[in-house]
Design an enzyme around this catalytic site. Sequence first.
Site: not given
Ligand code: NAD
Length: 417
Positions: A122, A127, A130, A133, A230
């Site tokens: 990521r 991006q 991805d 996403s 994460y």
């Molecule tokens: P994910 O699917 O792993 O998790 C979903 C959400 O659940 C996360 O925000 C996590 O913090 C939350 N979570 C975990 N345990 C929890 C709890 N006990 N209570 C409440 N919430 C809880 O997350 P994702 O959608 O894959 O995204 C994770 C991160 O990656 C984000 O910061 C996102 O912005 C980032 N991201 C970066 C890129 C990139 O740079 N290319 C692309 C996509 C996502």
Amino acid sequence: MITIGVPAESPEEPRIGLSPETAKKLVKLGAKVLIRSDAGLRSHFSDEDYRSAGAEIVAADADAVKPADIVLTVRRPSLAQVQAMKPGAILIAMLDPYSDADGLQALAKTGASLFAMELMPRISRAQSMDVLSSQANLAGYKAVVDAAALFERALPMMMTAAGTVPAARVFVMGVGVAGLQAIATARRLGAIVTATDVRPAVKEQVASLGAKFIAVEDEEFKQAETAAGYAKEMSDEYKKKQAALVAEHVKTQDIVITTALIPGRPAPKLISKAMIESMRPGSIIVDLAVERGGNAELSKAGEVVEHNGVRIMGRLNLPGAIPVNASSLYARNLLAFVEPMIDKKTGELAINWDDELVKGTVIAKDNAIVNAMIAERTGRAAPSPIAVPEANTNNGDETQSKKNGAAKRPEPKGGKT
Ligand code: NAD
């Protein structure tokens, strides 16, 4: 000239890894594109659309797979299909790399090079590739729309001559890619939205979408985000405090959308049976984490469970429920990944095996699993708890949850050969 083959997906999977748009671009890059007849139908892409884009329609999956240098699919294909691939050809798909280790090992033994799109690092450069996403975003949207459809009241406030219809209250738990889109969608529908997460970084994003952030903001919360962005597994003490806060809040909510995931772990249990019982009849819970065990105690994969008048939706493959967009975006993700693999001058397959994105996603090559974590898992007889390195673990969307979903997840069915 490079040949790209696209067989049909299994009957359970409405998405497809090639759109007429990406077919056209691949043809423009000099590739010969073969797609199985009717493979795009469930995304409303007709054979004629593909033909107009320059692709060739073939009668059987084998006709698409056998001559291909690159095979593109959504799900892990059947062993027979991978066996039919020519030596040295590559398969790019959401391979669900942490489940059915034996099945994966068998695919590796065919000699095909296997790329798992879920493992795409990521980083900014990746991006556009991805898949987690692109699919999670759609899942977040669909979760709210599904909840609204099941909810027997209106979402926006309406002031009418006959009286006021109150706005519904929507609570989004987990504000990753899916959660953010769920908040945005619920706001667009006029709901009063609150959201929670254990990562402090999302607080501002929630506010910027017009929702209210609620969380236990103690010292542990301030440290909850890993270097990879994460969430960490929280301590029992934090979980208790969080449960108390959620219990109070959930009582007053009409719709709860849960999306919380922790890389390499089962989904955290955030909504207990008692909390469900505290909600008003007619309330809806959509558990997007259901394929990783679920965030709600009573949710069941693939079912709508009713308990005391509260309905808990555990529908699988939400991106697949909006296949036109899901396929279009997934196909673009694949195109972005494949494009650098085609030599601009010769039009031949030219993979840079040293590229970070190639190294991150390749899981098998030359008859062996080459990803260390997966190799360790394939050494075991039975599916075991997920164990993946944080930095390279991508899970999140409902699509992905199903990918990393380990033992709970239904095994992918083979395509038609
Ligand atoms: P994910 O699917 O792993 O998790 C979903 C959400 O659940 C996360 O925000 C996590 O913090 C939350 N979570 C975990 N345990 C929890 C709890 N006990 N209570 C409440 N919430 C809880 O997350 P994702 O959608 O894959 O995204 C994770 C991160 O990656 C984000 O910061 C996102 O912005 C980032 N991201 C970066 C890129 C990139 O740079 N290319 C692309 C996509 C996502």
